[in-house]
Scaffold this active site. Structure first.
Site, PDB file in Angstrom:
ATOM      1  N   ARG A  13      38.500 101.855 -18.529  1.00 53.17           N
ATOM      2  CA  ARG A  13      37.516 101.721 -17.447  1.00 53.17           C
ATOM      3  C   ARG A  13      36.584 100.526 -17.650  1.00 53.17           C
ATOM      4  NH1 ARG A  13      34.858 107.505 -16.819  1.00 53.17           N
ATOM      5  NH2 ARG A  13      35.699 107.851 -18.915  1.00 53.17           N
ATOM      6  N   ASN A 167      27.057 119.091 -23.690  1.00 48.87           N
ATOM      7  CA  ASN A 167      27.587 118.557 -24.943  1.00 48.87           C
ATOM      8  C   ASN A 167      27.567 117.033 -24.914  1.00 48.87           C
ATOM      9  OD1 ASN A 167      28.999 118.212 -27.341  1.00 48.87           O
ATOM     10  ND2 ASN A 167      31.001 118.426 -26.352  1.00 48.87           N
ATOM     11  N   TYR A 363      16.508  61.416 -31.049  1.00 48.35           N
ATOM     12  CA  TYR A 363      17.596  62.182 -31.650  1.00 48.35           C
ATOM     13  C   TYR A 363      17.627  61.893 -33.143  1.00 48.35           C
ATOM     14  CZ  TYR A 363      22.257  63.441 -33.228  1.00 48.35           C
ATOM     15  OH  TYR A 363      23.301  63.968 -33.940  1.00 48.35           O
TER      16      TYR A 363
END
Length: 465
Positions: A13, A167, A363
């Site tokens: 599922r 349960n 950078y």
């Protein structure tokens, strides 16, 4: 105490290539949550029943558990029976839990275990009292309050359908009695499967004590069988995680818009601003301000750090450092204390010592940067020659001007000064000044001549033929 984790189902599922119990909830696969809870509980041995995706499950959990293979999925009773060879001769209590129930907490399992021991029960069922019990097996109790059986909904009488105690599929068993009862379970039912719930009826029929422990928070009972339940579990886990951090002294300005994964640790008096995502095994110190819109993963953050509108992946950030806005710290970024990383700065595989400033549009990659170094706007380390990454070294107190290219491998000495706009291809010694650019040439009046020439051409083009 021992643990048996049922993790053999494929989970059709879920409609996924990923096996059900490996779907993550707040960054950790569901079966990982369950095994972690058993570890906290202190189980002596944990056996994971694997089937579909066995190699993937074992690859994830490794030596945290033992494994038993359920080659054919013939029901929950059949699954537990696969652990008999490993646990069948053990004395003690065995906890049976599903691998798709990530929300069941250590506190709840401790409560069930205490009741089981105090009552001398052969079995104790973890139950939940719900408003709408449709689809669940109902818990039946006798006049003494003990559990006499579990009835699946399709078999319920009208009176039994009104029972709201259900349960959850988690149990404590006397280990020897569990495996003895399993030998009497049959598959004479519509599904042709061996049900673990039949053990409850067998034990009750033998006059054994069967208890039921009702969990305090029914949200813990969520078993994930589809993507909808996965989403519900994710939301509940996220709320639990955030609540735990808040109770430990962390401020969330808007908890609903903040995403923290399960293995993150955060120090007291840290403030989390809206839109922040903190993932993986990230550790954060005290007195930090994170966000808004910070995305941090598998990183170590010191105390007194500020990070906003930035992305960090496998980075280390020292105390007192500021990052952002709009910075990117990639794997191997290692920042010292009181470092300043500003807007649109990217750091990768570089170690920056204390008091370094890289304020904007730069950078720094594959580099070792000393203390108190300043990088001007647009300065970069040119670390890749198309074949290999090369190292840039900048020693203490050096100054690298704006729009400087440091062509690796190259070393800038202590206190050296690199003039703006330079492209540096050779080492610069300590205390030296480096300049590498063409000398400027000014041509007097030449701009006016160019304008006149352009104007004449434009006028010529507009004349009629």
């Amino acid at each position: 105490m021992m643990g048996i984790v049922l993790a053999a189902g494929q989970g059709k599922r879920m409609k996924s290539k990923l096996y059900k119990v490996l779907h993550p909830v707040c960054g950790k696969p569901m079966v990982g949550h369950v095994v972690s809870t058993l570890e906290k509980l202190g189980t002596k041995r944990t056996v994971v029943i694997v089937g579909h995706g066995a190699e993937a499950v074992q690859g994830y959990l490794g030596d945290r558990a033992e494994y038993a293979l359920q080659a054919q999925q013939l029901g929950t009773g059949h699954a537990v029976l696969q652990a008999k060879e490993l646990l069948g001769e053990e004395e003690g209590t065995t906890l049976v839990i599903c691998g798709d129930t990530p929300l069941i907490s250590e506190e709840t399992l401790q409560g069930m275990f205490r009741l089981h021991e105090e009552k001398g029960a052969a079995a104790t069922i973890l139950t939940a009292v719900v408003e709408e019990p449709k689809g669940y097996g109902r818990i039946l109790r006798d006049e003494r309050g003990f559990v006499s059986g579990i009835v699946e909904e399709k078999d319920c009488s009208e009176a039994q359908r009104l029972v709201r105690e259900v349960n959850t599929g988690t149990y404590c068993f006397d280990n020897r009695k569990l495996f003895e009862a399993l030998s009497a379970v049959t598959n004479e039912n519509a599904q042709g499967e061996y049900y673990l719930t039949d053990v409850i009826g067998i034990l009750a029929g033998q006059g054994e004590i069967v208890e039921g422990y009702a969990m305090k928070d029914v949200v813990e009972s969520i078993g994930v069988n589809d993507r909808l339940a996965l989403s519900q579990a994710e939301a509940a886990m996220r709320e639990r995680i955030n609540r735990g951090h808040m109770l430990n002294g962390v401020t969330f300005v808007d908890a609903a818009s903040t995403y923290i994964e399960a293995d993150v640790t955060i120090g007291a008096d840290t403030v989390i601003l809206p839109g922040t995502v903190i993932r993986g095994r990230t550790t954060i110190g005290e007195d930090c301000i994170l966000g808004p819109q910070a995305d941090i993963q598998d990183s170590t953050i010191g105390s007194g750090v500020e990070i906003k509108h930035s992305v960090l992946l496998e980075a280390v950030v020292g105390s007192g450092t500021t990052v952002g806005p709009f910075a990117y710290l990639r794997p191997g970024a290692d920042l010292g204390e009181n470092v300043k990383i500003g807007d649109f700065v990217e750091i990768k595989n570089a170690k920056l010592a204390d008091d370094v400033k890289v304020s904007h549009l730069s950078y720094i990659g594959d580099a070792v940067i000393g203390r108190n170094v300043n990088f001007g706007c647009g300065a970069i380390t040119v670390n890749y020659d198309g074949f290999n990454k090369q190292l840039t070294e900048v020693e203490d107190d050096a100054f690298v001007g704006s729009n400087v290219n440091l062509i690796a491998p190259v070393k800038i000495g202590k206190g050296a000064y690199v003039v703006a706009g330079s492209t540096i291809t050779s080492n610069v010694e300590a205390g030296d000044l480096a300049i590498a650019r063409e000398r400027q040439v000014n041509k007097p009046g030449y701009a006016d001549k160019l304008r006149a020439r352009f104007a004449a051409k434009k006028a010529q083009s507009k004349k009629p033929e």
